[in-house]
Write a protein that holds these residues in place. Sequence first.
Motif, PDB file in Angstrom:
ATOM      1  N   THR A  43       0.017  -2.331   0.784  1.00 24.58           N
ATOM      2  CA  THR A  43       0.432  -1.146   1.527  1.00 24.58           C
ATOM      3  C   THR A  43       0.748  -0.018   0.557  1.00 24.58           C
ATOM      4  OG1 THR A  43       1.956  -0.311   3.218  1.00 24.58           O
ATOM      5  CG2 THR A  43       2.896  -1.760   1.562  1.00 24.58           C
ATOM      6  N   GLY A  44       0.869   1.185   1.090  1.00 23.09           N
ATOM      7  CA  GLY A  44       1.302   2.314   0.276  1.00 23.09           C
ATOM      8  C   GLY A  44       2.801   2.533   0.441  1.00 23.09           C
ATOM      9  N   GLY A  45       3.248   3.727   0.106  1.00 19.82           N
ATOM     10  CA  GLY A  45       4.677   4.029   0.214  1.00 19.82           C
ATOM     11  C   GLY A  45       5.395   3.682  -1.078  1.00 19.82           C
ATOM     12  N   THR A  46       6.581   4.227  -1.222  1.00 21.31           N
ATOM     13  CA  THR A  46       7.293   4.047  -2.496  1.00 21.31           C
ATOM     14  C   THR A  46       7.637   2.579  -2.749  1.00 21.31           C
ATOM     15  OG1 THR A  46       9.301   4.642  -1.313  1.00 21.31           O
ATOM     16  CG2 THR A  46       8.300   6.363  -2.633  1.00 21.31           C
ATOM     17  N   VAL A  47       8.091   1.881  -1.717  1.00 22.90           N
ATOM     18  CA  VAL A  47       8.493   0.486  -1.937  1.00 22.90           C
ATOM     19  C   VAL A  47       7.266  -0.401  -2.149  1.00 22.90           C
ATOM     20  CG1 VAL A  47       9.736  -1.488  -0.993  1.00 22.90           C
ATOM     21  CG2 VAL A  47      10.622   0.808  -0.642  1.00 22.90           C
ATOM     22  N   GLY A  74      -4.082  -2.210   4.188  1.00 18.83           N
ATOM     23  CA  GLY A  74      -3.818  -2.106   5.627  1.00 18.83           C
ATOM     24  C   GLY A  74      -4.081  -0.703   6.147  1.00 18.83           C
ATOM     25  N   ASP A  75      -3.945   0.274   5.288  1.00 14.36           N
ATOM     26  CA  ASP A  75      -4.297   1.641   5.650  1.00 14.36           C
ATOM     27  C   ASP A  75      -4.497   2.459   4.384  1.00 14.36           C
ATOM     28  OD1 ASP A  75      -1.572   1.906   4.926  1.00 14.36           O
ATOM     29  OD2 ASP A  75      -1.393   3.715   6.134  1.00 14.36           O
ATOM     30  N   GLU A  76      -5.125   3.596   4.562  1.00 18.32           N
ATOM     31  CA  GLU A  76      -5.429   4.450   3.411  1.00 18.32           C
ATOM     32  C   GLU A  76      -5.455   5.903   3.845  1.00 18.32           C
ATOM     33  OE1 GLU A  76      -5.265   5.473   0.443  1.00 18.32           O
ATOM     34  OE2 GLU A  76      -6.426   3.849  -0.453  1.00 18.32           O
ATOM     35  N   ARG A  77      -5.082   6.780   2.943  1.00 14.55           N
ATOM     36  CA  ARG A  77      -5.182   8.224   3.218  1.00 14.55           C
ATOM     37  C   ARG A  77      -6.603   8.659   2.894  1.00 14.55           C
ATOM     38  NH1 ARG A  77       0.346   8.009   0.009  1.00 14.55           N
ATOM     39  NH2 ARG A  77       1.416   6.885   1.659  1.00 14.55           N
ATOM     40  N   PHE A  78      -7.197   9.399   3.807  1.00 12.90           N
ATOM     41  CA  PHE A  78      -8.609   9.774   3.667  1.00 12.90           C
ATOM     42  C   PHE A  78      -8.719  10.979   2.748  1.00 12.90           C
ATOM     43  CE2 PHE A  78     -12.652  11.604   5.335  1.00 12.90           C
ATOM     44  CZ  PHE A  78     -13.467  10.595   4.851  1.00 12.90           C
ATOM     45  N   ARG A  86      -3.810   8.770  -2.749  1.00 20.89           N
ATOM     46  CA  ARG A  86      -4.427   7.585  -2.136  1.00 20.89           C
ATOM     47  C   ARG A  86      -3.631   6.326  -2.478  1.00 20.89           C
ATOM     48  NH1 ARG A  86      -9.446   6.593  -0.120  1.00 20.89           N
ATOM     49  NH2 ARG A  86      -9.920   4.795  -1.421  1.00 20.89           N
ATOM     50  N   ASN A  87      -3.480   5.450  -1.525  1.00 17.01           N
ATOM     51  CA  ASN A  87      -2.800   4.181  -1.788  1.00 17.01           C
ATOM     52  C   ASN A  87      -3.528   3.405  -2.882  1.00 17.01           C
ATOM     53  OD1 ASN A  87      -0.921   4.715   0.183  1.00 17.01           O
ATOM     54  ND2 ASN A  87      -1.973   3.542   1.772  1.00 17.01           N
ATOM     55  N   GLU A  88      -4.865   3.473  -2.839  1.00 14.50           N
ATOM     56  CA  GLU A  88      -5.645   2.757  -3.859  1.00 14.50           C
ATOM     57  C   GLU A  88      -5.300   3.259  -5.257  1.00 14.50           C
ATOM     58  OE1 GLU A  88      -9.838   3.529  -3.816  1.00 14.50           O
ATOM     59  OE2 GLU A  88     -10.178   2.268  -5.574  1.00 14.50           O
ATOM     60  N   PHE A 151       3.773  -4.684   4.205  1.00 12.49           N
ATOM     61  CA  PHE A 151       3.865  -3.483   5.037  1.00 12.49           C
ATOM     62  C   PHE A 151       5.139  -2.725   4.703  1.00 12.49           C
ATOM     63  CE2 PHE A 151       1.358  -6.023   8.241  1.00 12.49           C
ATOM     64  CZ  PHE A 151       0.228  -5.237   8.188  1.00 12.49           C
ATOM     65  N   GLY A 152       5.080  -1.411   4.796  1.00  9.17           N
ATOM     66  CA  GLY A 152       6.292  -0.599   4.696  1.00  9.17           C
ATOM     67  C   GLY A 152       6.476   0.132   6.016  1.00  9.17           C
ATOM     68  N   MET A 153       7.714   0.317   6.417  1.00 12.96           N
ATOM     69  CA  MET A 153       7.965   1.012   7.684  1.00 12.96           C
ATOM     70  C   MET A 153       8.535   2.403   7.411  1.00 12.96           C
ATOM     71  SD  MET A 153      10.305  -0.168  10.895  1.00 12.96           S
ATOM     72  CE  MET A 153       9.247  -1.520  11.360  1.00 12.96           C
ATOM     73  N   GLY A 157       9.269   4.694  12.319  1.00 15.93           N
ATOM     74  CA  GLY A 157       8.900   3.358  12.790  1.00 15.93           C
ATOM     75  C   GLY A 157       7.437   3.027  12.551  1.00 15.93           C
ATOM     76  N   HIS A 158       6.668   3.912  11.904  1.00 14.33           N
ATOM     77  CA  HIS A 158       5.245   3.599  11.692  1.00 14.33           C
ATOM     78  C   HIS A 158       5.077   2.550  10.612  1.00 14.33           C
ATOM     79  CE1 HIS A 158       5.140   6.406   8.165  1.00 14.33           C
ATOM     80  NE2 HIS A 158       4.227   5.551   7.770  1.00 14.33           N
ATOM     81  N   VAL A 159       4.047   1.752  10.803  1.00 15.14           N
ATOM     82  CA  VAL A 159       3.656   0.737   9.836  1.00 15.14           C
ATOM     83  C   VAL A 159       2.147   0.858   9.668  1.00 15.14           C
ATOM     84  CG1 VAL A 159       3.388  -1.736   9.470  1.00 15.14           C
ATOM     85  CG2 VAL A 159       5.519  -0.860  10.397  1.00 15.14           C
ATOM     86  N   ARG A 207       7.523  -7.074   5.721  1.00 17.03           N
ATOM     87  CA  ARG A 207       7.635  -5.686   6.139  1.00 17.03           C
ATOM     88  C   ARG A 207       8.938  -5.104   5.623  1.00 17.03           C
ATOM     89  NH1 ARG A 207       7.098  -5.995  12.219  1.00 17.03           N
ATOM     90  NH2 ARG A 207       5.198  -6.965  11.484  1.00 17.03           N
ATOM     91  N   ARG A 208       8.863  -3.891   5.180  1.00 21.88           N
ATOM     92  CA  ARG A 208      10.070  -3.221   4.695  1.00 21.88           C
ATOM     93  C   ARG A 208      10.464  -2.169   5.715  1.00 21.88           C
ATOM     94  NH1 ARG A 208      11.269   2.263   3.490  1.00 21.88           N
ATOM     95  NH2 ARG A 208      13.212   2.173   2.358  1.00 21.88           N
ATOM     96  N   ALA A 209      11.696  -2.213   6.181  1.00 22.11           N
ATOM     97  CA  ALA A 209      12.152  -1.236   7.170  1.00 22.11           C
ATOM     98  C   ALA A 209      13.152  -0.283   6.532  1.00 22.11           C
ATOM     99  CB  ALA A 209      12.804  -1.950   8.345  1.00 22.11           C
TER     100      ALA A 209
HETATM  101  O1  LIG Z   1       0.522   4.198   3.227  1.00 18.99           O
HETATM  102  C1  LIG Z   1       1.669   4.275   3.634  1.00 18.99           C
HETATM  103  O2  LIG Z   1       2.434   5.165   3.291  1.00 18.99           O
HETATM  104  C2  LIG Z   1       2.098   3.201   4.582  1.00 18.99           C
HETATM  105  O3  LIG Z   1       1.203   3.181   5.607  1.00 18.99           O
HETATM  106  C3  LIG Z   1       3.446   3.417   5.187  1.00 18.99           C
HETATM  107  O4  LIG Z   1       3.596   2.468   6.222  1.00 18.99           O
HETATM  108  C4  LIG Z   1       4.600   3.305   4.200  1.00 18.99           C
HETATM  109  O5  LIG Z   1       4.620   2.022   3.665  1.00 18.99           O
HETATM  110  C5  LIG Z   1       5.916   3.631   4.893  1.00 18.99           C
HETATM  111  O6  LIG Z   1       5.884   4.979   5.302  1.00 18.99           O
HETATM  112  C6  LIG Z   1       7.121   3.403   4.014  1.00 18.99           C
HETATM  113  O7  LIG Z   1       7.055   4.273   2.928  1.00 18.99           O
HETATM  114  P1  LIG Z   1       8.235   4.288   1.853  1.00 18.99           P
HETATM  115  O8  LIG Z   1       8.221   2.946   1.157  1.00 18.99           O
HETATM  116  O9  LIG Z   1       7.873   5.416   0.937  1.00 18.99           O
HETATM  117  O10 LIG Z   1       9.499   4.516   2.607  1.00 18.99           O
END
Ligand SMILES: O=C(O)[C@H](O)[C@@H](O)[C@H](O)[C@H](O)COP(=O)(O)O
Length: 237
Positions: A43-47, A74-78, A86-88, A151-153, A157-159, A207-209
């Motif tokens: 997943t992307g996101g800081t965590v 699981g997802d990527e920024r286009f 980009r997450n990649e 996964f990061g949340m 609430g998006h994942v 999953r990180r919330a």
């Molecule tokens: O590519 C992404 O950014 C993820 O789809 C997204 O679900 C991310 O993991 C959450 O927004 C948490 O992001 P943080 O870890 O930065 O709070």
Amino acid sequence: MTAERRVVVHPDADTLAEAAAARLLVRLTDLQSTQPETHVVLTGGTVGIKTLAAVAASPLIDAVDWSGVHLWWGDERFLPDEDADRNETQAREALVDELVSAGALPADHVHAMPPLGAAATPEESAEAYAAELARFAPDGARAPAFDVLLFGMGPDGHVASLFPGHPALDVAGVATVGVHGSPSRRPSACRSRSTRSTARARCGSWRRAPRRPTRSHAPSAATTCTARRPLAPRAPR
Ligand SMILES: O=C(O)[C@H](O)[C@@H](O)[C@H](O)[C@H](O)COP(=O)(O)O
């Protein structure tokens, strides 16, 4: 069989990333004692990225036979290839490139979503990714049997670009979908992602919330890590 769902609360994001990295490495090592290949969703996101950096720094990194690991997203920024958002790109910098350049992880085991340029639209990228998922899917499935999903949340609430209330949530019958008009704070408004049904076809997902969710349906715990045990034992491949 009912999946056990556990919530583990960590004091802060750094501790969570370290714990998730350790769990990932131990889980992969355990899985490799009974199956030659494992499929992991990043997943992307800081965590998410901190977790990969913690994997790179862990003394357990060499316990894993990376030649048998396949990495997915699981997802990527286009966005264009190598774009910093980009997450990649972020995953490559944190961990993936090091494993590939050391000869530990085969380059063709890194299954990134096609960037802008390789694909003209998020839909085209999503379709190409569905075809790649299908190449590794067991008979009758659209995607590989994923062993671990990270996964990061987000605060809404998006994942994995599954944004609450977004029409893309209702897409069914395909493995992936292009997402437009993402309400994310991130600069990209177009994402590609796997669909909810693909994300469910999992053995384990972590999953990180967020600490302060803004929606009432989001978990009220502090930073959490949710683990799901495999639904059924897998036969060695
Ligand atoms: O590519 C992404 O950014 C993820 O789809 C997204 O679900 C991310 O993991 C959450 O927004 C948490 O992001 P943080 O870890 O930065 O709070």
